[in-house]
Write a protein that holds these residues in place. Structure first.
Motif, PDB file in Angstrom:
ATOM      1  N   SER A  40       0.808  -1.220   0.000  1.00 22.21           N
ATOM      2  CA  SER A  40       0.000   0.000   0.000  1.00 22.21           C
ATOM      3  C   SER A  40       0.839   1.267   0.000  1.00 22.21           C
ATOM      4  O   SER A  40       1.938   1.308   0.534  1.00 22.21           O
ATOM      5  N   ILE A  41       0.260   2.290  -0.593  1.00 20.56           N
ATOM      6  CA  ILE A  41       0.744   3.646  -0.444  1.00 20.56           C
ATOM      7  C   ILE A  41      -0.120   4.246   0.661  1.00 20.56           C
ATOM      8  O   ILE A  41      -1.341   4.085   0.655  1.00 20.56           O
ATOM      9  N   VAL A  42       0.501   4.926   1.614  1.00 16.67           N
ATOM     10  CA  VAL A  42      -0.243   5.499   2.730  1.00 16.67           C
ATOM     11  C   VAL A  42      -0.169   7.016   2.648  1.00 16.67           C
ATOM     12  O   VAL A  42       0.908   7.586   2.464  1.00 16.67           O
ATOM     13  N   ALA A  43      -1.316   7.661   2.761  1.00 19.54           N
ATOM     14  CA  ALA A  43      -1.396   9.123   2.771  1.00 19.54           C
ATOM     15  C   ALA A  43      -2.009   9.552   4.094  1.00 19.54           C
ATOM     16  O   ALA A  43      -3.041   9.019   4.505  1.00 19.54           O
ATOM     17  N   SER A  44      -1.360  10.500   4.749  1.00 22.45           N
ATOM     18  CA  SER A  44      -1.835  10.970   6.049  1.00 22.45           C
ATOM     19  C   SER A  44      -1.434  12.415   6.241  1.00 22.45           C
ATOM     20  O   SER A  44      -0.421  12.872   5.702  1.00 22.45           O
ATOM     21  N   GLU A  45      -2.190  13.124   7.044  1.00 19.89           N
ATOM     22  CA  GLU A  45      -1.821  14.497   7.383  1.00 19.89           C
ATOM     23  C   GLU A  45      -0.820  14.531   8.535  1.00 19.89           C
ATOM     24  O   GLU A  45      -0.309  15.587   8.888  1.00 19.89           O
ATOM     25  N   HIS A  46      -0.519  13.381   9.110  1.00 26.28           N
ATOM     26  CA  HIS A  46       0.397  13.284  10.238  1.00 26.28           C
ATOM     27  C   HIS A  46       1.741  12.700   9.778  1.00 26.28           C
ATOM     28  O   HIS A  46       1.813  11.528   9.416  1.00 26.28           O
ATOM     29  N   ALA A  47       2.792  13.506   9.817  1.00 28.58           N
ATOM     30  CA  ALA A  47       4.108  13.057   9.358  1.00 28.58           C
ATOM     31  C   ALA A  47       4.641  11.890  10.188  1.00 28.58           C
ATOM     32  O   ALA A  47       5.457  11.120   9.701  1.00 28.58           O
ATOM     33  N   ASP A  48       4.148  11.737  11.401  1.00 26.79           N
ATOM     34  CA  ASP A  48       4.599  10.657  12.272  1.00 26.79           C
ATOM     35  C   ASP A  48       3.604   9.494  12.320  1.00 26.79           C
ATOM     36  O   ASP A  48       3.646   8.682  13.248  1.00 26.79           O
ATOM     37  N   ASP A  49       2.735   9.398  11.335  1.00 26.52           N
ATOM     38  CA  ASP A  49       1.729   8.331  11.302  1.00 26.52           C
ATOM     39  C   ASP A  49       2.414   6.967  11.426  1.00 26.52           C
ATOM     40  O   ASP A  49       3.340   6.656  10.677  1.00 26.52           O
ATOM     41  N   ILE A  50       1.976   6.164  12.362  1.00 22.52           N
ATOM     42  CA  ILE A  50       2.587   4.852  12.610  1.00 22.52           C
ATOM     43  C   ILE A  50       2.514   3.952  11.374  1.00 22.52           C
ATOM     44  O   ILE A  50       3.386   3.116  11.157  1.00 22.52           O
ATOM     45  N   THR A  51       1.507   4.134  10.547  1.00 18.44           N
ATOM     46  CA  THR A  51       1.342   3.296   9.361  1.00 18.44           C
ATOM     47  C   THR A  51       2.483   3.501   8.367  1.00 18.44           C
ATOM     48  O   THR A  51       2.840   2.591   7.631  1.00 18.44           O
ATOM     49  N   PHE A  52       3.093   4.688   8.361  1.00 24.11           N
ATOM     50  CA  PHE A  52       4.244   4.946   7.497  1.00 24.11           C
ATOM     51  C   PHE A  52       5.401   4.005   7.802  1.00 24.11           C
ATOM     52  O   PHE A  52       6.223   3.713   6.945  1.00 24.11           O
ATOM     53  N   LYS A  53       5.475   3.535   9.030  1.00 26.78           N
ATOM     54  CA  LYS A  53       6.586   2.695   9.456  1.00 26.78           C
ATOM     55  C   LYS A  53       6.387   1.207   9.141  1.00 26.78           C
ATOM     56  O   LYS A  53       7.293   0.410   9.317  1.00 26.78           O
ATOM     57  N   SER A  54       5.207   0.854   8.674  1.00 25.26           N
ATOM     58  CA  SER A  54       4.932  -0.542   8.342  1.00 25.26           C
ATOM     59  C   SER A  54       5.812  -1.002   7.183  1.00 25.26           C
ATOM     60  O   SER A  54       6.034  -0.262   6.221  1.00 25.26           O
ATOM     61  N   ARG A  55       6.290  -2.227   7.261  1.00 25.47           N
ATOM     62  CA  ARG A  55       7.090  -2.768   6.155  1.00 25.47           C
ATOM     63  C   ARG A  55       6.241  -2.970   4.898  1.00 25.47           C
ATOM     64  O   ARG A  55       6.760  -3.186   3.821  1.00 25.47           O
ATOM     65  N   PHE A  56       4.923  -2.909   5.049  1.00 29.84           N
ATOM     66  CA  PHE A  56       4.019  -3.079   3.915  1.00 29.84           C
ATOM     67  C   PHE A  56       3.627  -1.747   3.272  1.00 29.84           C
ATOM     68  O   PHE A  56       2.899  -1.724   2.294  1.00 29.84           O
TER      69      PHE A  56
END
Length: 91
Positions: A40-56
């Motif tokens: 997945s590509i993840v889009a969030s308004e939070h630069a520290d979104d935990i999902t950004f750190k997922s290996r997926f």
């Protein structure tokens, strides 16, 4: 931003999932999509979104804080993202 592996606009008809982060449900969604072979590509308004750190998460896109003054910018960012792929991403 680089295109995720396997998601080249000229090489694949695989749907590209774009998950909107910022909530507790985004990370389990990304993990579930990975179980069926979709990164997945993840889009969030939070630069520290935990999902950004997922290996997926193959790409992290930081959007502007959601409010009426930034809505058009965020939509433009997502539309420009979709133009990189042969098949439209699934949002």
């Amino acid at each position: 931003m680089k295109a995720p592996t396997g998601y080249s606009s000229t090489e694949s008809d695989t749907p590209v999932p774009v998950v909107l982060g910022g909530e507790n449900g985004a990370l389990p969604i990304v993990r579930s999509l990975a179980k069926v072979g979709l990164r997945s590509i993840v889009a969030s308004e939070h630069a520290d979104d935990i999902t950004f750190k997922s290996r997926f998460c193959t790409e992290a896109i930081v959007l502007k804080e959601f409010d009426q003054s930034t809505d058009q910018d965020n939509v433009r960012t997502l539309v420009n993202l979709s133009k990189r792929f042969r098949t439209k991403p699934v949002l």
